[in-house]
Design a protein around this motif. Structure first.
Motif, mmCIF file in Angstrom:
data_model
loop_
_atom_site.group_PDB
_atom_site.id
_atom_site.type_symbol
_atom_site.label_atom_id
_atom_site.label_comp_id
_atom_site.label_asym_id
_atom_site.label_seq_id
_atom_site.Cartn_x
_atom_site.Cartn_y
_atom_site.Cartn_z
ATOM 1 N N ALA A 141 9.315 -1.590 1.347
ATOM 2 C CA ALA A 141 10.085 -1.667 0.890
ATOM 3 C C ALA A 141 11.281 -1.738 1.288
ATOM 4 O O ALA A 141 12.564 -2.983 1.332
ATOM 5 C CB ALA A 141 10.167 -1.385 -0.291
ATOM 6 N N LEU A 142 11.319 -1.027 2.002
ATOM 7 C CA LEU A 142 12.625 -0.425 2.869
ATOM 8 C C LEU A 142 13.232 -2.351 3.771
ATOM 9 O O LEU A 142 14.236 -2.487 3.565
ATOM 10 C CB LEU A 142 12.902 0.441 3.343
ATOM 11 N N GLU A 143 12.136 -2.186 4.492
ATOM 12 C CA GLU A 143 12.700 -3.423 5.500
ATOM 13 C C GLU A 143 12.527 -4.851 4.849
ATOM 14 O O GLU A 143 12.980 -5.543 5.148
ATOM 15 C CB GLU A 143 10.940 -3.177 6.271
ATOM 16 N N GLN A 144 12.343 -4.630 3.908
ATOM 17 C CA GLN A 144 12.685 -6.363 2.719
ATOM 18 C C GLN A 144 13.549 -5.988 2.249
ATOM 19 O O GLN A 144 14.510 -7.539 2.303
ATOM 20 C CB GLN A 144 11.858 -5.902 1.018
ATOM 21 N N ALA A 145 15.095 -5.383 2.238
ATOM 22 C CA ALA A 145 15.795 -5.024 1.840
ATOM 23 C C ALA A 145 16.758 -5.177 3.116
ATOM 24 O O ALA A 145 17.834 -5.335 2.974
ATOM 25 C CB ALA A 145 16.190 -3.377 1.401
ATOM 26 N N TRP A 146 16.367 -4.630 4.423
ATOM 27 C CA TRP A 146 17.253 -5.064 5.044
ATOM 28 C C TRP A 146 16.879 -6.606 5.434
ATOM 29 O O TRP A 146 17.941 -6.948 6.163
ATOM 30 C CB TRP A 146 16.444 -4.146 6.676
ATOM 31 N N LEU A 147 15.724 -7.359 4.667
ATOM 32 C CA LEU A 147 16.164 -8.920 5.457
ATOM 33 C C LEU A 147 16.561 -9.301 3.821
ATOM 34 O O LEU A 147 16.745 -10.744 4.398
ATOM 35 C CB LEU A 147 14.805 -9.257 4.833
ATOM 36 N N GLY A 148 17.611 -8.929 3.264
ATOM 37 C CA GLY A 148 17.900 -9.353 1.950
ATOM 38 C C GLY A 148 17.621 -9.762 0.935
ATOM 39 O O GLY A 148 18.069 -10.395 0.450
ATOM 40 N N ASN A 149 16.435 -8.966 0.772
ATOM 41 C CA ASN A 149 15.914 -9.517 -0.584
ATOM 42 C C ASN A 149 15.277 -7.173 -1.049
ATOM 43 O O ASN A 149 16.221 -6.663 -0.832
ATOM 44 C CB ASN A 149 14.143 -9.707 -0.118
ATOM 45 N N ALA A 150 16.196 -7.465 -2.375
ATOM 46 C CA ALA A 150 16.028 -6.354 -3.611
ATOM 47 C C ALA A 150 14.814 -5.846 -3.516
ATOM 48 O O ALA A 150 13.577 -6.799 -3.551
ATOM 49 C CB ALA A 150 16.995 -6.580 -5.083
ATOM 50 N N SER A 151 14.500 -4.710 -3.184
ATOM 51 C CA SER A 151 12.476 -4.365 -3.648
ATOM 52 C C SER A 151 12.233 -2.846 -3.932
ATOM 53 O O SER A 151 13.609 -2.483 -4.225
ATOM 54 C CB SER A 151 12.571 -4.161 -1.711
ATOM 55 N N GLN A 152 11.405 -3.132 -4.272
ATOM 56 C CA GLN A 152 10.966 -1.526 -5.312
ATOM 57 C C GLN A 152 9.446 -0.707 -4.667
ATOM 58 O O GLN A 152 9.088 -1.797 -4.663
ATOM 59 C CB GLN A 152 12.050 -1.132 -6.740
ATOM 60 N N CYS A 153 9.318 0.598 -4.979
ATOM 61 C CA CYS A 153 7.831 0.745 -4.464
ATOM 62 C C CYS A 153 8.301 2.482 -4.939
ATOM 63 O O CYS A 153 8.912 2.533 -5.639
ATOM 64 C CB CYS A 153 8.366 1.161 -2.844
#
Length: 890
Positions: A661-673
């Motif tokens: 999920a953290l990697e998704q945030a670094w790609l510019g996408n809000a994420s959660q887990c």
């Protein structure tokens, strides 16, 4: 090897015979443990067994009528042979027991767990629990069974240990008394001889000879004493040290005599008091321990601390005042007493912690037990109240909660008169407190010779079960009230992709009337362009994954930021069953975050006082900010993690569940887990949201917000179980069945195989209720449900609609022959006699089968077809089946 096994079995049978318990009458001291085991683990059968050479005999049994079984059929024989716990979670699937007559016939064992109990190091029997359904048995339950088996083992050996201890103590006391008497007599003789010596000089030589003989005799008595004898001179140096002292303290006589007593056996912290007491006694002839029996700590030659029981006396020797003491090692006795006390404390703790009210009285009707649950229900503790006054004092009523319970109908009073009570419905309604509906069960307490000792009753609170539906409806009303007042768009979508709930803000957002949205496909609410943006997230949530993303909407020329969250809902079998959709207007928050970046002190003040982990990672993925909650949740002050990565700060185990999920945030996408935080034996279910910080189209950092979701997740699971499970049979209820049928219709549209629906009811069920009572009727339904479950595949759905109406939904049906094979299997399973509560019943069932073919399932048509088939089967004769295809008429 054969000789060793024979010797071992001979020793084991000898230990069993030494217990002297085989074929004895039932005893309450053992029955309490089987009842407690059955109640603790929620099983119908609990047993204390003794295994001899040919049979398994039950010293105590709860839920079973037979007194013994053959050893070759006994599960407990395996437990005794392996001398450790045996757990069989599904006997029908275990090659060792699948053909066992106790599995294929009564009592129909499916689950077994047994812990051996020992005597003289030999496994002589077990404490075991049995269920007629397969079940899991975790480590905590295994430890609980071992603890209860330890209590049973103490009870089995209690008589032998107590008898041996009493005999040893009596022998020791008798020897000490005899020794003291002999010493007193000999002292009197010596004094008399000394008096005669002054006047009879002529007899001095003879008198001296007598004195030497007396001293020799005294030394012989001391030397053969079981108690340690230690004598000291006025300076505290050892003058006497008998063989028992050598055995107890580990010092040889040659090593002990002449050394200060304090250096050998007195603990260091007591030596000053010992020396002071000796001086005081020699100076004043007064002592607090002389001629008294006291218990003190002492040291052995190895430095081990033991407890000794000591009797101290003073005597004159060669004109000097000396001290003599008899000492016994009572460490083992104290340890045994402590272990018994601890076992009793454990039993008391179990009674205080179980969620069942337990009350008991003696033979005169005086209350002797009133556990925590009973005190909670009544709002008061036990009191000295006559049995006739129990209904008034304890606010006891009939099941309707209004009619006062007659004194003779109070369950404890009924049991005290010698009756047995099974699930008597009643209510407790203390003034000013909510009424509680209970099921009471109890039995008399009798001694081995049949004398009445009292009575005990256990009361299960079923208020929650009876009002589950009302609470669920109230919960739904509360949910509606809450969601209507939340600043968020909230919706619920079923597994077919249709709206089943929308709050007011969501309806206003879509700009359509509620009736144009509820029950309609989500796709209809969006344009093709908008739906294309949502489709990847919808695929994820339908696959059972949470999906969080942000969207920007232009309203009246102003850009508004929304954070959207799709959360899957899962069925009881873990499969995705629709999802919740939430959208939060985060425009103000995004603007606030920019302003907060310029005011670190204000951010720190706010975030340090909310129960949420808040952090910010800079462009190098290192902590640039962390609030004070990190210290309380993770045990690390925030200042120590600044400049570190997440993995460097808290380790790979903490980072791994959040990495994706953290990697998704670094790609510019809000994420959660969701992940777990474990600290000091406390586990939190944490919900982390990762929001990318965007600057000029690039990710400049990531905000991390972690909330404690433990309570909400537990609540969600509880609500889901209440809404989808039948409380009597634990089968899926009508709601879950209808959802599964809708799911089958959806899969049929995707090209899956055909499915079939079976309608079943119990033949002449009303006569069973009328003749045997509703309690037996409920037992029939529970056993009927169990046999249905075991007759179909795990992927098929068995549900109870209402009363004696059941359904079976068969998936992946290849042909009508497959369905008929299942129907015959069910009929054979139901035809086996029902052994329930001491009676055997013949039960039948009639089955109507609706078969959907051609790759299309219409739920309503399929239910109507199965219903017609059921009536056709009944007209053809009971305990049979009929098959109709959808569109076909009987």
């Amino acid at each position: 090897m054969l000789m060793t096994k024979t010797i071992s079995e001979t020793s084991r049978l000898a230990a069993l015979t030494a217990l002297d318990l085989l074929d004895t009458r039932p005893e309450p001291r053992f029955d309490r443990y089987t009842r407690l085991a059955a109640m603790t683990f929620g099983v119908p059968i609990a047993l204390i067994t003794l295994v001899d050479d040919k049979r398994q005999w039950f010293k105590s049994r709860c839920g079973l009528d037979v007194e013994q079984t053959a050893r070759e059929d006994a599960f407990c024989a395996h437990t005794v042979a392996q001398r450790e716990m045996l757990v069989v979670e599904d006997a029908a699937a275990d090659p060792r027991f699948a053909d066992n007559p106790l599995v294929t016939g009564g009592p129909h064992i499916r689950f077994y767990a047994g812990q051996p109990v020992f005597c003289d190091g030999q496994a002589v029997g077990t404490l075991c629990i049995v269920d007629r359904n397969p079940r899991r048995f975790d480590d905590a339950q295994r430890q609980c069974l071992r603890d209860l088996a330890d209590l049973v083992e103490v009870e089995l050996n209690q008589a032998r240990v107590t008898t041996a201890r009493v005999m040893a103590e009596q022998a020791l006391k008798s020897l000490n008394a005899e020794l003291e008497l002999r010493m007193s007599q000999r002292t009197a003789e010596l004094e008399a001889r000394l008096a005669d010596l002054s006047t009879e000089i002529a007899h001095r030589k003879a008198t001296e000879t007598l004195l030497r003989d007396a001293e020799s005799w005294t030394r012989a008595v001391v030397a053969t004493s079981y108690s340690a004898f230690v004598g000291t001179d006025p300076e505290g140096r050892i003058t006497e040290w008998n063989p028992a002292a050598e055995r107890i303290f580990g010092w040889n006589r040659s090593e002990a005599v002449g050394r200060p007593l304090a250096d050998l056996i007195v603990p260091e912290e007591l030596r000053a008091a010992h020396a002071a007491g000796m001086r005081r006694f020699l100076e004043t002839d007064c002592s607090t321990i002389v001629d008294r029996q006291i218990e003190l700590p002492a040291l052995t030659a190895s430095g081990r601390r033991i407890a000794v029981e000591m009797k101290v006396g003073a005597y004159e020797w060669q004109g000097r005042r000396c001290i003599g003491a008899f000492l016994d090692d009572v460490s083992e006795r104290n340890r045994t007493r402590q272990q018994l006390d601890e076992k009793q404390e454990l039993l008391d703790a179990v009674l205080e912690s179980i969620d069942v009210a337990v009350v008991a009285c003696d033979a005169e009707g005086n209350l002797t037990l009133f556990n925590k649950k009973a005190r909670t229900l009544h709002g008061l503790d036990r009191a000295c109240v006559k049995t006739a006054g129990w209904p008034t004092h304890y606010a006891l009523y009939e099941a309707d909660g209004h009619t006062p319970l007659a004194p003779d109908e109070v369950p404890l009073a009924r049991v005290l008169r010698g009756g047995v009570v099974r699930e008597q419905a009643m209510a407790i309604a203390p003034p000013g407190r909510p009424a509680a509906t209970l099921l009471a069960s109890g039995r008399p307490l009798k001694s081995a010779n049949g004398r009445m000792l009292g009575a005990v009753v256990a009361m299960t609170d079923i208020t929650e079960r009876n009002t589950a539906r009302e609470r669920l409806e109230a919960s739904e009303r509360r949910l509606r009230a809450i969601t209507e007042n939340l600043p968020a768009l909230i919706g619920k979508v079923n597994a077919a992709g249709r709206f089943v709930f929308l709050n007011g803000r969501a309806i206003q957002f879509y700009g359509k009337p509620a009736e144009a949205l509820i029950g309609h496909d989500v796709r209809d609410a969006y344009s093709e362009h908008e739906y294309a943006k949502l489709e990847p997230h919808l695929r994820r949530v339908h696959a059972g994954e949470c999906s969080t993303f942000e969207d920007v909407i232009e309203v009246n020329g102003r850009q508004l930021y929304y954070q959207c969250m799709f959360v899957p809902q899962r069925a009881l079998d873990g499969t995705p069953d629709g999802y919740y959709a939430m959208a939060f207007d985060m425009t103000a928050r995004r603007l606030s975050e920019l302003r907060q970046a310029e005011s670190e002190e204000r951010l720190r003040t706010i975030t340090d006082n909310v129960p949420v982990l808040i952090a910010h990672l800079d462009a190098d993925r290192r902590y640039a900010f962390a609030n004070a909650v990190h210290a309380s949740w993770l045990g690390v002050p925030p200042e120590r993690i600044l400049g570190l990565t997440v993995e460097e700060a808290f380790g790979p185990a903490f980072y791994a569940p959040q990495a994706r999920a953290l990697e998704q945030a670094w790609l510019g996408n809000a994420s959660q887990c969701e992940h777990e935080i474990v600290r000091k034996n406390h586990t939190r279910i944490a919900h982390s949201t990762f929001l990318p910080q965007m600057r000029d189209g690039r990710v400049a950092g990531v905000y991390i917000l972690t909330t404690d979701a433990t309570a909400s997740r537990m609540h969600e699971r509880s609500l889901h179980a209440l809404a989808h499970t039948d409380p009597l049979t634990q089968l899926p209820n009508r709601r879950r069945f209808e959802q599964a049928l809708e799911g089958a219709a959806s899969r049929s549209r995707q090209g899956d195989r055909d499915c079939a629906l079976l309608y079943l009811d119990v033949d002449f069920f009303k006569q069973i209720n009328d003749r045997y009572g509703h309690a037996t009727g409920d037992d029939v339904l529970v056993e009927f449900a169990r046999r249905l479950r075991t007759s179909v595949r795990s992927t098929d759905l068995v549900a109870r609609l209402a009363g004696d109406e059941f359904t079976v939904l068969l998936h992946d049906v290849r042909s009508e022959a497959d369905v008929e094979r299942v129907a015959r299997k069910i009929l054979d399973a139901i035809a086996e006699p029902f052994a329930l509560a001491g009676r055997t019943l013949k039960v039948g069932t009639t089955i109507g089968i609706g078969l959907a073919s051609g790759g299309s399932v219409d739920p309503r048509a399929l239910m109507e077809t199965a219903d017609r088939a059921l009536y056709a089967a009944k007209e053809a004769g009971r305990h049979t089946y009929a098959v109709l295809h959808t569109g076909e008429y009987a």
